[in-house]
Design a protein around this motif. Structure first.
Motif, PDB file in Angstrom:
ATOM      1  N   LEU A 156     -16.548 -12.731  57.610  1.00  0.00           N
ATOM      2  CA  LEU A 156     -15.972 -12.269  58.865  1.00  0.00           C
ATOM      3  C   LEU A 156     -14.671 -13.001  59.176  1.00  0.00           C
ATOM      4  N   PHE A 157     -14.622 -14.290  58.845  1.00  0.00           N
ATOM      5  CA  PHE A 157     -13.439 -15.090  59.108  1.00  0.00           C
ATOM      6  C   PHE A 157     -12.244 -14.590  58.275  1.00  0.00           C
ATOM      7  N   ILE A 158     -12.471 -14.301  57.010  1.00  0.00           N
ATOM      8  CA  ILE A 158     -11.393 -13.814  56.135  1.00  0.00           C
ATOM      9  C   ILE A 158     -10.852 -12.480  56.630  1.00  0.00           C
ATOM     10  N   ILE A 159     -11.778 -11.593  57.043  1.00  0.00           N
ATOM     11  CA  ILE A 159     -11.343 -10.294  57.577  1.00  0.00           C
ATOM     12  C   ILE A 159     -10.515 -10.483  58.839  1.00  0.00           C
ATOM     13  N   LEU A 160     -10.959 -11.409  59.699  1.00  0.00           N
ATOM     14  CA  LEU A 160     -10.261 -11.655  60.955  1.00  0.00           C
ATOM     15  C   LEU A 160      -8.856 -12.195  60.712  1.00  0.00           C
ATOM     16  N   ILE A 161      -8.703 -13.132  59.750  1.00  0.00           N
ATOM     17  CA  ILE A 161      -7.383 -13.695  59.445  1.00  0.00           C
ATOM     18  C   ILE A 161      -6.441 -12.605  58.937  1.00  0.00           C
ATOM     19  N   THR A 162      -6.959 -11.729  58.081  1.00  0.00           N
ATOM     20  CA  THR A 162      -6.144 -10.631  57.550  1.00  0.00           C
ATOM     21  C   THR A 162      -5.670  -9.711  58.667  1.00  0.00           C
ATOM     22  N   PHE A 163      -6.570  -9.403  59.587  1.00  0.00           N
ATOM     23  CA  PHE A 163      -6.225  -8.522  60.708  1.00  0.00           C
ATOM     24  C   PHE A 163      -5.179  -9.161  61.614  1.00  0.00           C
ATOM     25  N   ILE A 164      -5.358 -10.459  61.904  1.00  0.00           N
ATOM     26  CA  ILE A 164      -4.408 -11.143  62.782  1.00  0.00           C
ATOM     27  C   ILE A 164      -3.016 -11.194  62.156  1.00  0.00           C
ATOM     28  N   PHE A 165      -2.953 -11.458  60.843  1.00  0.00           N
ATOM     29  CA  PHE A 165      -1.660 -11.515  60.168  1.00  0.00           C
ATOM     30  C   PHE A 165      -0.944 -10.173  60.246  1.00  0.00           C
ATOM     31  N   SER A 166      -1.676  -9.088  60.027  1.00  0.00           N
ATOM     32  CA  SER A 166      -1.074  -7.742  60.107  1.00  0.00           C
ATOM     33  C   SER A 166      -0.601  -7.446  61.517  1.00  0.00           C
ATOM     34  N   LEU A 167      -1.416  -7.829  62.501  1.00  0.00           N
ATOM     35  CA  LEU A 167      -1.036  -7.588  63.886  1.00  0.00           C
ATOM     36  C   LEU A 167       0.201  -8.388  64.264  1.00  0.00           C
ATOM     37  N   TRP A 168       0.269  -9.632  63.764  1.00  0.00           N
ATOM     38  CA  TRP A 168       1.432 -10.469  64.066  1.00  0.00           C
ATOM     39  C   TRP A 168       2.723  -9.850  63.528  1.00  0.00           C
ATOM     40  N   LYS A 169       2.684  -9.337  62.314  1.00  0.00           N
ATOM     41  CA  LYS A 169       3.883  -8.729  61.731  1.00  0.00           C
ATOM     42  C   LYS A 169       4.334  -7.507  62.536  1.00  0.00           C
ATOM     43  N   SER A 170       3.370  -6.721  63.023  1.00  0.00           N
ATOM     44  CA  SER A 170       3.733  -5.504  63.765  1.00  0.00           C
ATOM     45  C   SER A 170       4.283  -5.822  65.157  1.00  0.00           C
TER      46      SER A 170
END
Length: 489
Positions: A156-170
């Protein structure tokens, strides 16, 4: 990846953490006048993750039977960490009270008391004189289910980090586009704040003058606030109080709303407490407090001091107040909580103390015996102990106003011994004679007519004795005091 690995290792360590039972009694048996509650149905269990934590137990002897009063965890010293068995130690003030600390799983559920008679080991909690309820002991297998939780949490942590990184770029471009607009708004807000400060100083009404500051009542951003003003000569005191209050976040310690300089004046903006100080509140004619209100007042002060001494603020600093007294404590609006204020001479303790850390300590009436004699040790514990002595005197002021206490007329500490003869000894000389030479303390009445609250009043008197004892090394710690007061509420 390194962060994820460390996170994974930390979760694995949970399986091997020390297991301590947590037991908070609440129900009172009015017939036998002692606390009862089955650990089987109400105990919870805590994983102690800190290296300096251990299991803590508090016990009481009722009619020859040992009962558990409280089970918890506590930041401990080397002696507790070395102790693998719960050996009950008798309280120095109350021979019916016992406590122990140890560092093995569930050790506080299997205790031993060392008396002059052969050693007796207890494996159950007595509920009455005829019934026993066996203790539930949690084995290591209890935590085996956490292996699945570790794997699930990491995924769950890895998925969350990936999502946050994508959101940050957008969102990054969107924030850059708004930067100029935000700057213009900030400039406008700064102008508005300056105007509000001018209006505050213009409308301020003087409340009280202190040694280093003057406190006013005024209006800031449509709210009634307290304005604390320092002169330029008190720059270091002002800067010290600003720094400390910004690092503190506790419901029983005053908050800082704003700070700065207006013309030649250094200022703090603080919440305004319409009920005033604890001393002025208690001095009001016919003022009495319910026993519950007294306990809440005492608990809030002990909690605030424990927070400062243990170092639970955001910078993990241990702080000593150095001027605890009833005029530096405020009454909250609902009259069900106290707020510790005036941190002008408080200090965040450095690793190595020097003589300058032991000057400007306290008010004469609340000054600890070792300060009056000038024999204080240059240690952290010595400064904590000074705060605890002063707190003991404030606790005495509060307990005198409880409606079940025989005397409910306010009196300042040691006032019963002070004489005001013209040409007689000074106030400072009298305090020295009372505290050091005659070794007196304010009178405590331990027996009350209302049997329902007799045990509570007696316990409060014992706690006060433990705070203002002449031997600074024997004074109760703030964390222990907060723990024991929680038992009485």
């Amino acid at each position: 990846m390194i962060f994820i690995l460390l996170f994974f290792i930390n979760l694995i360590n949970i399986n091997y953490a020390l297991v301590c039972p947590i037991y908070l009694p609440q129900k009172i048996n009015s017939a036998e006048n002692y606390l009862i509650k089955t650990c089987q149905s109400n105990c919870t269990f805590s994983n102690v993750l800190e290296n300096q934590d251990a299991c803590l137990g508090v016990y009481y002897n009722y009619s020859g039977n040992i009962f558990i009063k409280q089970l918890s965890t506590i930041q401990s010293d080397e002696q507790c960490l070395k102790s693998k068995q719960c050996i009950l130690e008798m309280d120095a003030v109350n021979s019916q009270a016992f406590s122990c600390c140890c560092s093995t799983n569930n050790c506080t559920l299997n205790w031993t008391i060392l008396l002059t008679t052969p050693t007796t080991t207890y494996r159950s909690i007595l509920i009455d004189h005829t019934t026993k309820t066996n203790v539930v002991i949690i084995d290591e297998e209890y935590f085996s289910w956490k292996l699945f939780l570790i794997i699930f949490s990491c995924t769950l942590f890895i998925i969350l980090i990936t999502f946050i990184f994508s959101l940050w770029k957008s969102l990054r471009n969107r924030h850059e586009n708004k930067a100029n607009t935000s700057f213009r708004k900030s400039s406008s807000s700064s102008l508005t704040t300056t105007t509000s400060i001018e209006q505050l100083f213009f409308s301020a009404q003087k409340i009280i003058s202190g040694k280093n500051s003057i406190v006013y009542k005024g209006v800031f951003n449509d709210d009634i606030v307290a304005l604390k003003v320092y002169q330029q000569t008190d720059l270091l005191i002002w800067k010290n109080e600003v720094t400390l209050l910004k690092s503190i976040k506790h419901e029983s310690i005053i908050k800082i709303l704003s700070d700065g300089q207006y013309n030649s004046h250094l200022y703090l903006i603080l919440p305004y407490y319409e009920n005033g100080t604890l001393q002025s509140y208690l001095r009001e004619p016919n003022r009495t407090l319910t026993i519950n209100q007294c306990l809440i007042f005492l608990r809030s002060l002990a909690s605030a001091l424990s927070y400062l001494h243990v170092g639970q603020n955001k910078n993990h600093m241990t702080i000593v107040h150095r001027d605890i007294k009833s005029t530096n404590i405020l009454i909250c609006k609902n009259e069900l909580n106290l707020c510790l204020a005036d941190f002008g001479i408080a200090i965040a303790l450095p690793q190595v103390l020097t003589e300058k850390d032991f000057v400007q300590i306290g008010t004469m009436r609340y000054m600890a015996p070792e300060l009056l004699e000038g024999v204080i040790a240059y240690t952290h514990d010595a400064l904590y102990s000074v705060d605890m002595y002063a707190l003991g005197l404030v606790m005495w002021e509060i307990i005198r106003q409880c409606d079940v206490y025989p005397i409910t007329v306010y009196q300042a500490p040691y006032e019963e011994y002070i004489t005001n003869n013209p040409g007689g000894p000074s106030f400072a000389a009298q305090i020295y004679d009372i505290v050091i030479v005659r070794r007196l303390r304010p009178t405590l009445i331990r027996q009350v007519k209302d049997k329902q609250y007799a045990m509570i009043i007696h316990e409060l008197c014992s706690l006060i004795d433990s705070c203002w004892t002449a031997d600074s090394d024997m004074r109760m710690k703030a964390q222990t005091l907060a723990f024991k007061l929680n038992q009485l509420i």
